[in-house]
Design a protein around this motif. Sequence first.
Motif, PDB file in Angstrom:
ATOM      1  N   ASN A   5      -2.547   4.417  -1.572  1.00  0.00           N
ATOM      2  CA  ASN A   5      -1.196   4.826  -1.943  1.00  0.00           C
ATOM      3  C   ASN A   5      -1.260   5.813  -3.106  1.00  0.00           C
ATOM      4  O   ASN A   5      -0.709   5.579  -4.176  1.00  0.00           O
ATOM      5  N   ILE A   8      -6.403  -3.600   6.088  1.00  0.00           N
ATOM      6  CA  ILE A   8      -6.744  -3.641   4.667  1.00  0.00           C
ATOM      7  C   ILE A   8      -7.445  -4.954   4.348  1.00  0.00           C
ATOM      8  O   ILE A   8      -8.446  -4.984   3.633  1.00  0.00           O
ATOM      9  N   SER A  47      -5.835  -5.329  -3.042  1.00  0.00           N
ATOM     10  CA  SER A  47      -4.939  -4.588  -3.936  1.00  0.00           C
ATOM     11  C   SER A  47      -5.590  -3.289  -4.406  1.00  0.00           C
ATOM     12  O   SER A  47      -4.908  -2.260  -4.528  1.00  0.00           O
ATOM     13  N   ARG A 103      -5.331  -0.890  -1.482  1.00  0.00           N
ATOM     14  CA  ARG A 103      -3.943  -0.403  -1.384  1.00  0.00           C
ATOM     15  C   ARG A 103      -3.652   0.659  -2.437  1.00  0.00           C
ATOM     16  O   ARG A 103      -3.001   1.660  -2.154  1.00  0.00           O
TER      17      ARG A 103
END
Length: 79
Positions: free
Chosen positions: A43, A24, A36, A39
């Motif tokens: 997710n 990442i 972020s 992510r």
Amino acid sequence: MSSNIVYKVARKISYLGNSQGFTIRSLSQKSDVSASTIRRILNTRVVAHNPSLNTMVKLARAFKMPLNQFVDFTPTTRQ
């Protein structure tokens, strides 16, 4: 962007990242997209984060592919 497309984007990023050896953090540095944000996209079960067109372009460039190829979710057969 529908949640189904966001899920497919997340799967594509995961697949391409793994196959090209990106973490990442390294994908973030290469694409200029924050870790972020990546992510949140990955997710999808926690939050349906809808990436902007600019984010999609940056990620496609990091994977060295045109945007239309990056967002092509046509199943391919593996040989």
